[in-house]
Design an enzyme around this catalytic site. Structure first.
Site, PDB file in Angstrom:
ATOM      1  N   ASN A   1       0.794  -1.238   0.000  1.00  0.00           N
ATOM      2  CA  ASN A   1       0.000   0.000   0.000  1.00  0.00           C
ATOM      3  C   ASN A   1       0.826   1.289   0.000  1.00  0.00           C
ATOM      4  O   ASN A   1       0.321   2.334  -0.375  1.00  0.00           O
ATOM      5  CB  ASN A   1      -1.025  -0.019   1.135  1.00  0.00           C
TER       6      ASN A   1
ATOM      7  N   CYS B   1      -3.183   0.624   7.014  1.00  0.00           N
ATOM      8  CA  CYS B   1      -3.229  -0.033   8.326  1.00  0.00           C
ATOM      9  C   CYS B   1      -3.869   0.890   9.345  1.00  0.00           C
ATOM     10  O   CYS B   1      -4.543   0.445  10.265  1.00  0.00           O
ATOM     11  CB  CYS B   1      -1.834  -0.455   8.763  1.00  0.00           C
TER      12      CYS B   1
ATOM     13  N   GLU C   1       5.197  -3.850  11.913  1.00  0.00           N
ATOM     14  CA  GLU C   1       4.037  -2.954  11.845  1.00  0.00           C
ATOM     15  C   GLU C   1       2.946  -3.720  11.127  1.00  0.00           C
ATOM     16  O   GLU C   1       3.089  -4.057   9.946  1.00  0.00           O
ATOM     17  CB  GLU C   1       4.377  -1.660  11.106  1.00  0.00           C
TER      18      GLU C   1
HETATM   19  O1  G3H Z   1      -0.637   1.148   6.065  1.00  0.00           O
HETATM   20  C1  G3H Z   1       0.057   1.520   7.008  1.00  0.00           C
HETATM   21  C2  G3H Z   1       0.731   2.822   6.977  1.00  0.00           C
HETATM   22  O2  G3H Z   1       1.767   2.879   7.920  1.00  0.00           O
HETATM   23  C3  G3H Z   1      -0.259   3.950   7.179  1.00  0.00           C
HETATM   24  O3  G3H Z   1       0.331   5.161   6.915  1.00  0.00           O
HETATM   25  O4  G3H Z   1      -1.245   6.631   8.162  1.00  0.00           O
HETATM   26  O5  G3H Z   1       0.349   7.571   6.509  1.00  0.00           O
HETATM   27  O6  G3H Z   1      -1.596   6.214   5.760  1.00  0.00           O
HETATM   28  P1  G3H Z   1      -0.591   6.467   6.831  1.00  0.00           P
END
Ligand code: G3H
Length: 477
Positions: free
Chosen positions: A156, A286, A252
């Site tokens: 993603n 996430c 993570e």
């Molecule tokens: O998908 C997991 C990422 O660490 C989320 O990052 O909060 O910048 O979208 P973000």
């Protein structure tokens, strides 16, 4: 004619000796857009060996010398941002503007990582601080690299979540093996092409695209890997933590971030944050808001306002910067649809949505969601938002904490004392008060508790986790 991308092994762009490639599918073009190499276990061995060798001289360079390569990398990323953003858009179906933001955010993150590393310092301690100790015993505490770091990134954020591991690993003086998610490999390759242009010492970093079944476990269990930084699903994270013995690991993982909306919330702020938090990139984050726990006194108002905003969302193609885009693959869309179907079978109220074309799921709002429904607990990674009505803050906290996850949570209340009180009781790595759940700004610590992760990211903490203390003790006469 589709491009067959080479792997970056020991500083050279090479075809794999496997003679096999992996086709990369675009989620919205619904066709193959290119091929990447299926790297072999022997090639992994060679890459790790080369990384160890190159790491020794790399660690002897000054921080400014190492930083100069990374600053140049950041410049190259910005110079090639159109091309890299196009790759991200085509490969993982992220809206073009967001893909471009991802590249710029990555350049900023790399530059900050350089500066942070330059500004970190060790400490010295005197022995007389402990009973019976002596001033002539002086401890010097510095940081030393770990060796070779394995960076495994998800689909993603194929550039940003890769660089947020690679940059601190390199600044801390390590070699790197980078294994991108298969969908995300082309973007990862373009990112490494930019790094290669800086003249990075050969062998220090290798990019091993390939099949998880062939090189996934092999990399993770490899004796030459000294630290692993992984972002991805909780199932894989749990598997990794079982496989790796005595190897530092930062994970993570998934989340089921709740938005707790009290009856005194500023509804404009709550609606805006929930919309953005839940639906950007179709919820494939996430940190997306994945459930709403709203006080029943304001539930009707909140649901009505969310409905009206959801119906204004643009749905379609990342090329047009639609908020709602096709999900990464058909399997993911089937999974999200399964959660919606289960909730509706168990008598949730469909407020809007539940429409699908192939892997494009329309934004869906479910009200009157109850504890027996899967969507109350399971992470969809798609644009479906369940609303659970609660009677009190206590009930909201209890439901928030009953989840297996604990990445982030948002609390909406205009009473700061009340919000803080709730924030202290919610089990999550980060609690946002009157804002959406999100990882950035990237110098903040970022962590999940429970099934959401292990260890801490964020620029400063990533530098710490990719290095260790080195203690030298002077025993003076
Ligand atoms: O998908 C997991 C990422 O660490 C989320 O990052 O909060 O910048 O979208 P973000």
């Amino acid at each position: 004619e589709l491009t067959t991308y080479k792997a970056y092994l020991q500083g050279e762009w090479k075809k794999s000796s496997s003679d096999e490639t992996i086709a990369i599918q675009s989620p919205y073009l619904r066709k193959t857009i290119g091929y990447v190499q299926a790297v072999t276990q022997d090639e992994v061995d060679e890459a790790i060996k080369a990384a160890h060798k190159a790491q020794k001289s790399w660690a002897e360079l000054s921080l400014s010398e190492r930083g100069a390569y990374l600053d140049k990398w950041a410049d190259e990323l910005v110079n090639n941002s159109e091309d890299i953003a196009t790759a991200i858009m085509q490969e993982v179906g992220k809206g073009f503007k967001d893909a471009k933001k991802e590249v710029v955010r990555t350049a900023d993150l790399i530059r900050y990582t350089v500066q942070e590393a330059l500004h970190m310092h060790g400490e010295s301690l005197k022995g007389d601080g402990f009973p019976g100790g002596d001033q002539k015993k002086i401890g010097i505490v510095e940081r030393a690299p770990l060796g070779v770091v394995l960076a495994i990134s998800p689909f993603n954020y194929p550039v940003n979540l890769a660089a947020s591991k690679v940059a601190p690993a390199l600044m801390a003086g390590n070699g790197v093996i980078f294994k991108p998610a298969t969908q995300g490999s082309i973007s990862g390759i373009k990112m490494i092409q930019a790094l290669d242009k800086t003249g990075l010492p050969k062998g220090l970093l290798s990019l091993t695209t390939g099949r998880g079944s062939v090189i996934g476990d092999y990399l993770v269990e490899h004796k030459g890997i000294d630290m692993i930084s992984f972002t991805g699903g909780s199932g894989t994270g749990r598997h990794l933590s079982k496989q790796t013995a005595m190897i530092p690991l930062v994970l993570e993982l998934g989340g089921k971030d709740p938005a707790l909306v009290a009856e005194d919330a500023d509804m404009d702020v709550a609606v805006k944050s929930i919309m953005n938090g839940a639906f950007s990139y179709s919820g494939q984050r996430c940190t997306a808001i994945k459930r709403v726990l709203v006080n029943e006194k304001v539930a009707d108002e909140l649901v009505a306002r969310l409905k009206s905003e959801i119906e204004k969302l643009t749905v379609g193609s990342p090329e047009e910067d639609s908020t709602i885009v096709p999900l990464i693959d058909d399997k993911s869309a089937d999974f999200v649809q399964g959660l919606i179907d289960d909730a509706l079978n168990k008598k949730a109220t469909l407020v809007t949505g539940n429409k699908r074309q192939d892997n494009l799921i329309y934004p869906t709002l479910l009200d009157q969601v109850t504890e027996d429904m899967d969507v109350a607990w399971i992470e969809p990674f798609g644009p479906v938002l369940p609303v659970i009505r609660v009677k009190s803050d206590e009930e909201a906290i209890e439901l928030a904490n009953r989840s297996e996850f604990g990445l982030q949570a948002s609390i909406f209340s205009q009473d700061i004392d009340r919000a803080l009180e709730v924030a202290r009781q919610v089990e999550a790595g980060t609690v946002q008060i009157n804002g959406r759940t999100e990882r950035g700004p990237d110098h903040f610590p970022f962590l999940g508790v429970k099934a959401s992760g292990m260890g801490v990211q964020g620029i400063h903490h990533s530098l710490l986790s990719m290095s260790r203390e080195r203690v030298t003790v002077l025993n003076l006469k």
